[in-house]
Design an enzyme around this catalytic site. Structure first.
Site, PDB file in Angstrom:
ATOM      1  CE  LYS A   1      -7.561   5.009   8.875  1.00 54.51           C
ATOM      2  NZ  LYS A   1      -8.038   5.487   7.559  1.00 54.51           N
TER       3      LYS A   1
ATOM      4  NE  ARG B   1      -3.867  11.782   4.700  1.00 59.84           N
ATOM      5  CZ  ARG B   1      -2.776  11.145   5.096  1.00 59.84           C
ATOM      6  NH1 ARG B   1      -1.788  11.831   5.675  1.00 59.84           N
ATOM      7  NH2 ARG B   1      -2.649   9.845   4.928  1.00 59.84           N
TER       8      ARG B   1
ATOM      9  NE  ARG C   1      -4.498   8.996   8.272  1.00 58.10           N
ATOM     10  CZ  ARG C   1      -3.380   8.285   8.098  1.00 58.10           C
ATOM     11  NH1 ARG C   1      -2.316   8.541   8.843  1.00 58.10           N
ATOM     12  NH2 ARG C   1      -3.344   7.320   7.193  1.00 58.10           N
TER      13      ARG C   1
ATOM     14  CG  HIS D   1      -8.422  13.776   5.160  1.00 56.23           C
ATOM     15  ND1 HIS D   1      -7.786  13.216   6.253  1.00 56.23           N
ATOM     16  CD2 HIS D   1      -8.396  12.822   4.194  1.00 56.23           C
ATOM     17  CE1 HIS D   1      -7.404  11.983   5.967  1.00 56.23           C
ATOM     18  NE2 HIS D   1      -7.763  11.721   4.727  1.00 56.23           N
TER      19      HIS D   1
ATOM     20  CG  HIS E   1      -1.739   5.695   2.616  1.00 54.89           C
ATOM     21  ND1 HIS E   1      -2.140   6.333   1.451  1.00 54.89           N
ATOM     22  CD2 HIS E   1      -2.481   6.242   3.618  1.00 54.89           C
ATOM     23  CE1 HIS E   1      -3.088   7.210   1.733  1.00 54.89           C
ATOM     24  NE2 HIS E   1      -3.305   7.177   3.049  1.00 54.89           N
TER      25      HIS E   1
ATOM     26  CE1 TYR F   1      14.737  -3.365   2.516  1.00 54.68           C
ATOM     27  CE2 TYR F   1      12.665  -2.951   1.358  1.00 54.68           C
ATOM     28  CZ  TYR F   1      14.027  -3.172   1.329  1.00 54.68           C
ATOM     29  OH  TYR F   1      14.685  -3.193   0.140  1.00 54.68           O
TER      30      TYR F   1
END
Length: 400
Positions: free
Chosen positions: A272, A338, A245, A335, A361, A371
């Site tokens: 974020k 992405r 970002r 942006h 995300h 993990y």
């Protein structure tokens, strides 16, 4: 004999306080300092006995003779009902104070203050400003317990008429959180906005403008030719290669770059999701950083601001401005890199989970997120190198 305004005005202070009587319990107390206080004399029960009491009705000058008589008459009616107007006034003051503390605005500001550490400064400011513009002027002073769901929906539907569907949905989310805060602090018995599905128009999100694969070569050639600073050009390049970002790139510090491990570790406060994010650095990305080091290596930030009095790092508009000057206004924003990377990587067979993790995300669940970091880091190194190789091939194609 009843008082007159002229008589009151002419009354002068004495060494001791004295009274002027108007009748029906109303009197004016003149104090040695010159202040003139309206009082109502009555009798009420205290500890089982009727005693004489005084009820203050305000200061002459602020409360006229006519207004004082009206207040006195109201107090007299209360006494006639065997009630104590002084005690009633105290109860009303307490209730007003409680209602003020429990007003929607007071509760909302308390909720905002409690959660501000979880948000970015920009998000916190925008959220509070939404409430100040669209909610507080109408229901801010009302006790939170007295506000119904219909009142809130009515406010939001006014915004819907102006086609501000994104704002209405954000405000609904904000108000629901405020009411939940009130519920958890026992100010209301239930959250009136707990289930409002289907009451507002759906908000149709629009994707950020981006490039298709066949547009990338021309973009890279234009990037080399555009009239801008070396710092700005490198910022666009690094954003393309890392597809982070823009805020994460602008706030990046040299201390976060691990040259030995070929990693850029973005701290939680810049993310974020408020979780550390690792960006494996390709050979090309390391080369871009080496070039950048010659420009800003003596600074704390990778991309220091040209106007450091306002901000220590690059402005949020800089990258998009460069893209616009390249001729892509309305076609691409920073942006959008992405979405561009995600589309091309998915089309070329990379695992969706690996792509999503590199896009940060990740699931909010901390155990699962940890993990995923351990499981996908090597896959992400390969992905990031493949992506930089892809961009390099595109540049060679455009330059041919």
């Amino acid at each position: 004999m009843a008082l007159t305004e002229k008589e009151i005005q002419a009354a002068q202070p004495r060494s001791k306080a004295y009274k002027l009587y108007d009748g029906n319990g109303l009197l004016l107390r003149i104090k040695p300092n010159g202040s003139k206080i309206w009082e109502f004399k009555y009798r009420a029960f205290k500890d089982g006995k009727k005693v004489e009491k005084m009820l203050s009705l305000g200061v002459w000058g602020e409360v006229s003779l006519k207004e004082a008589r009206a207040k006195s008459a109201e107090a007299k009616k209360v006494v006639a009902e065997s009630k104590d107007p002084g005690a009633l006034k105290k109860q009303q003051k307490i209730l007003a104070r409680v209602n003020s503390d429990n007003s929607f605005e007071a509760v909302a500001r308390d909720w905002h203050k409690l959660n501000i550490a979880k948000w970015t400064p920009r998000h916190a400011v925008k959220l509070l400003r939404r409430l100040e513009l669209h909610i507080f002027p109408w229901i801010g002073t009302k006790p939170v317990a007295d506000i119904t769901a219909l009142e809130v929906v009515d406010l939001l539907r006014r915004l819907e008429k102006d086609e501000k569907t994104e704002t209405t949905h954000k405000l609904l989310q904000d108000c629901r959180a405020v009411f939940q805060h009130a519920f958890l602090h026992q100010k209301i018995q239930f959250n009136p906005l707990s289930d409002m599905r289907g009451l507002l128009k759906p908000h149709l999100t629009t994707n950020h403008p981006t490039l298709s694969a066949n547009q990338i070569p021309d973009f890279l050639i234009r990037l080399e030719a555009v009239q801008t600073t070396q710092l700005n050009r490198i910022a666009v390049k690094l954003l393309m290669h890392t597809f982070v970002r823009q805020g994460e790139l602008r706030k990046a510090k040299w201390a976060s770059v691990d040259w030995k491990q070929a990693e850029w570790r973005i701290p939680p406060e810049n993310m974020k999701m408020k979780q550390e994010h690792v960006v494996p650095l390709s050979t090309q990305a390391l080369g871009i950083l080496s070039d950048l080091q010659k420009v800003s290596g003596d600074s704390l930030y990778l991309f220091p601001s040209q106007n450091r009095q306002k901000n220590p790092f690059m402005s949020e508009n800089t990258i998009n401005k460069v893209i616009h000057e390249m001729g892509y206004k309305g076609q691409l924003v920073g942006h959008g890199f992405r979405a561009m990377a995600s589309t091309i990587l998915n089309e070329n067979g990379f695992a969706p989970d690996v792509i999503e993790r590199q896009l940060a995300h990740a699931p909010r669940n901390k155990v699962r997120a940890a993990y995923n970091r351990a499981q996908y880091l090597e896959e992400r190194r390969k992905l990031m190198q493949w992506w930089s190789d892809y961009l390099e091939r595109a540049w060679r194609k455009g330059a041919a």
